[in-house]
Design a protein around this motif. Structure first.
Motif, PDB file in Angstrom:
ATOM      1  N   ILE A  61       0.846  -1.168  -0.168  1.00 34.39           N
ATOM      2  CA  ILE A  61       0.105   0.047   0.023  1.00 34.39           C
ATOM      3  C   ILE A  61       0.847   1.333   0.031  1.00 34.39           C
ATOM      4  O   ILE A  61       0.663   2.231  -0.795  1.00 34.39           O
ATOM      5  CB  ILE A  61      -0.902  -0.012   1.390  1.00 34.39           C
ATOM      6  CG1 ILE A  61      -2.058  -0.991   1.156  1.00 34.39           C
ATOM      7  CG2 ILE A  61      -1.716   1.421   1.422  1.00 34.39           C
ATOM      8  CD1 ILE A  61      -2.836  -1.132   2.131  1.00 34.39           C
ATOM      9  N   SER A  62       1.779   1.508   0.683  1.00 30.86           N
ATOM     10  CA  SER A  62       2.892   2.206   0.894  1.00 30.86           C
ATOM     11  C   SER A  62       3.698   2.647  -0.673  1.00 30.86           C
ATOM     12  O   SER A  62       3.756   3.862  -0.820  1.00 30.86           O
ATOM     13  CB  SER A  62       3.663   2.379   1.959  1.00 30.86           C
ATOM     14  OG  SER A  62       4.589   3.468   2.368  1.00 30.86           O
ATOM     15  N   GLU A  63       3.919   1.536  -1.004  1.00 30.88           N
ATOM     16  CA  GLU A  63       4.587   1.775  -2.113  1.00 30.88           C
ATOM     17  C   GLU A  63       3.546   2.310  -3.578  1.00 30.88           C
ATOM     18  O   GLU A  63       4.061   3.234  -3.985  1.00 30.88           O
ATOM     19  CB  GLU A  63       4.915   0.370  -2.887  1.00 30.88           C
ATOM     20  CG  GLU A  63       5.440   0.284  -4.414  1.00 30.88           C
ATOM     21  CD  GLU A  63       5.264  -0.991  -5.054  1.00 30.88           C
ATOM     22  OE1 GLU A  63       5.843  -1.281  -5.936  1.00 30.88           O
ATOM     23  OE2 GLU A  63       4.536  -1.991  -4.420  1.00 30.88           O
ATOM     24  N   TYR A  64       2.522   1.892  -3.246  1.00 28.00           N
ATOM     25  CA  TYR A  64       1.452   2.328  -4.383  1.00 28.00           C
ATOM     26  C   TYR A  64       1.087   4.045  -4.011  1.00 28.00           C
ATOM     27  O   TYR A  64       1.255   4.769  -4.887  1.00 28.00           O
ATOM     28  CB  TYR A  64       0.304   1.613  -4.113  1.00 28.00           C
ATOM     29  CG  TYR A  64      -1.001   2.174  -5.196  1.00 28.00           C
ATOM     30  CD1 TYR A  64      -0.950   1.842  -6.464  1.00 28.00           C
ATOM     31  CD2 TYR A  64      -2.123   2.792  -4.643  1.00 28.00           C
ATOM     32  CE1 TYR A  64      -1.972   2.441  -7.312  1.00 28.00           C
ATOM     33  CE2 TYR A  64      -2.860   3.509  -5.246  1.00 28.00           C
ATOM     34  CZ  TYR A  64      -3.080   3.308  -6.600  1.00 28.00           C
ATOM     35  OH  TYR A  64      -4.165   3.665  -7.501  1.00 28.00           O
ATOM     36  N   ILE A  65       0.913   4.506  -2.757  1.00 29.50           N
ATOM     37  CA  ILE A  65       0.754   5.720  -2.532  1.00 29.50           C
ATOM     38  C   ILE A  65       1.903   6.525  -2.855  1.00 29.50           C
ATOM     39  O   ILE A  65       2.009   7.557  -3.412  1.00 29.50           O
ATOM     40  CB  ILE A  65       0.257   5.929  -1.079  1.00 29.50           C
ATOM     41  CG1 ILE A  65      -1.175   5.066  -1.143  1.00 29.50           C
ATOM     42  CG2 ILE A  65       0.327   7.319  -0.555  1.00 29.50           C
ATOM     43  CD1 ILE A  65      -1.571   5.043   0.565  1.00 29.50           C
ATOM     44  N   PHE A  66       3.246   6.123  -2.465  1.00 29.00           N
ATOM     45  CA  PHE A  66       4.381   6.902  -2.612  1.00 29.00           C
ATOM     46  C   PHE A  66       4.684   6.980  -4.022  1.00 29.00           C
ATOM     47  O   PHE A  66       5.342   8.023  -4.659  1.00 29.00           O
ATOM     48  CB  PHE A  66       5.552   6.396  -1.880  1.00 29.00           C
ATOM     49  CG  PHE A  66       5.674   6.758  -0.477  1.00 29.00           C
ATOM     50  CD1 PHE A  66       4.731   6.700   0.534  1.00 29.00           C
ATOM     51  CD2 PHE A  66       6.783   6.998   0.099  1.00 29.00           C
ATOM     52  CE1 PHE A  66       4.605   7.219   1.756  1.00 29.00           C
ATOM     53  CE2 PHE A  66       6.994   7.504   1.491  1.00 29.00           C
ATOM     54  CZ  PHE A  66       5.743   7.365   2.571  1.00 29.00           C
ATOM     55  N   ASP A  67       4.598   6.101  -4.875  1.00 29.63           N
ATOM     56  CA  ASP A  67       4.794   6.058  -6.244  1.00 29.63           C
ATOM     57  C   ASP A  67       3.862   7.326  -6.994  1.00 29.63           C
ATOM     58  O   ASP A  67       4.153   8.003  -7.621  1.00 29.63           O
ATOM     59  CB  ASP A  67       4.214   4.817  -6.984  1.00 29.63           C
ATOM     60  CG  ASP A  67       5.506   3.955  -7.319  1.00 29.63           C
ATOM     61  OD1 ASP A  67       6.728   4.502  -7.261  1.00 29.63           O
ATOM     62  OD2 ASP A  67       5.485   2.677  -7.462  1.00 29.63           O
ATOM     63  N   GLN A  68       2.716   7.305  -6.391  1.00 33.35           N
ATOM     64  CA  GLN A  68       1.488   8.465  -6.941  1.00 33.35           C
ATOM     65  C   GLN A  68       2.105   9.835  -6.463  1.00 33.35           C
ATOM     66  O   GLN A  68       2.119  10.697  -7.168  1.00 33.35           O
ATOM     67  CB  GLN A  68       0.312   7.981  -6.305  1.00 33.35           C
ATOM     68  CG  GLN A  68      -0.544   6.753  -6.801  1.00 33.35           C
ATOM     69  CD  GLN A  68      -0.954   6.621  -7.962  1.00 33.35           C
ATOM     70  OE1 GLN A  68      -1.242   7.575  -8.865  1.00 33.35           O
ATOM     71  NE2 GLN A  68      -0.637   5.525  -8.950  1.00 33.35           N
ATOM     72  N   LEU A  69       2.384   9.817  -5.366  1.00 32.79           N
ATOM     73  CA  LEU A  69       2.986  11.228  -4.967  1.00 32.79           C
ATOM     74  C   LEU A  69       4.158  11.497  -5.478  1.00 32.79           C
ATOM     75  O   LEU A  69       4.530  12.646  -5.837  1.00 32.79           O
ATOM     76  CB  LEU A  69       3.356  11.244  -3.389  1.00 32.79           C
ATOM     77  CG  LEU A  69       2.208  10.895  -2.494  1.00 32.79           C
ATOM     78  CD1 LEU A  69       2.764  10.537  -0.948  1.00 32.79           C
ATOM     79  CD2 LEU A  69       1.181  11.961  -2.370  1.00 32.79           C
ATOM     80  N   ASN A  70       5.121  10.923  -5.654  1.00 29.21           N
ATOM     81  CA  ASN A  70       6.563  11.058  -6.726  1.00 29.21           C
ATOM     82  C   ASN A  70       6.097  11.535  -8.086  1.00 29.21           C
ATOM     83  O   ASN A  70       6.522  12.666  -8.512  1.00 29.21           O
ATOM     84  CB  ASN A  70       7.091   9.848  -6.733  1.00 29.21           C
ATOM     85  CG  ASN A  70       8.022   9.588  -5.453  1.00 29.21           C
ATOM     86  OD1 ASN A  70       8.240  10.381  -4.479  1.00 29.21           O
ATOM     87  ND2 ASN A  70       8.641   8.285  -5.316  1.00 29.21           N
TER      88      ASN A  70
END
Length: 255
Positions: free
Chosen positions: A53-62
């Protein structure tokens, strides 16, 4: 995971030295704590889900131009991240009254706030992570006024993004916390989002039923915490509908 030097171990994650200078490996543990670790259980598979989940969200933020420490997910439990200087302040954004805010102000849990509220808390488990003001932060040298403004601006942008993201998955974003760090690139420094964003750090309620899909299931002895985390992951498209709860994966390396 090959044997690496441990840099830091927290309640839910462990940091190891990375393969390149300026990088770290962030390992997601299954340990689950509440009340400043007075309550503690190991829930097999939780770390794997939070990693995804954190990977998905951080990818989107980046991709949106909101800087984070995240580089890539390495395996089921680990991420490659940039080494940052963590600012010892938690930034909390609240959209709906819940948790400590509801208790402090005598609000009914679930009351919509007039606007999103940003709060700061000192990262200190021994003191119970006390709430602090801008004045405390600058007086004790944790961050300067410009950095405080940057953290607030980042938190509001993250809130706008997460609110829409979760709403599209039928989930209400009640509140969340982030940590920020100073990322040094040559002589330049910028503030980025660090740590993780997952059901461990967000309050998430089903938009129709109000069912809690976050760590409050553990805090309040509601049960079904892993199922709730898996439901969030499936709604975000991180896990397929029929996937079993992922467990196992690389374990902690001692020493």
């Amino acid at each position: 995971m090959s044997r690496r030097r441990k840099i830091y171990e927290g309640k839910a994650k462990t940091l190891y030295e990375g393969p390149e200078p300026g990088t770290l490996v962030q390992h997601f543990k299954d340990d689950t704590t509440a009340n400043n670790a007075e309550k503690h259980e190991v829930i097999d598979g939780k770390g794997v889900i939070n990693n995804r989940i954190s990977e998905y969200i951080f990818d989107q933020l980046n991709a949106m131009g909101i800087g984070t420490h995240f580089i890539k997910r390495m395996n089921m439990r680990e991420q490659l991240i940039r080494e940052v200087e963590i600012i010892p302040v938690e930034v909390v954004v609240r959209n709906i009254a819940a948790g400590s805010l509801a208790k402090r102000l005598g609000l009914d849990e679930g009351t919509a706030l007039p606007r999103s509220i940003v709060e700061f808390y000192c990262k200190n488990d021994a003191l119970g992570d006390p709430m602090v003001s801008d004045e405390h932060i600058t007086a004790f040298g944790w961050a300067n006024p410009q950095e405080i403004d940057e953290m607030m601006a980042i938190a509001i942008r993250v809130n706008d993004f997460l609110t829409g993201l979760f709403l599209g998955a039928g989930i209400k974003l009640v509140d969340f916390k982030i940590e920020c760090g100073r990322l040094w690139e040559n002589e330049m420094m910028r503030i980025v989002v660090a740590d993780e964003i997952s059901p461990d750090s967000c309050r998430l309620w089903d938009n129709k039923t109000g069912e809690k899909l976050d760590k409050d299931r553990f805090r309040r002895d509601l049960g079904g915490m892993l199922d709730a985390y898996q439901e969030v992951a499936r709604r975000l498209g991180v896990l397929n509908e029929n996937d079993p709860v992922p467990t196992g994966g690389p374990r902690l390396v001692k020493g």
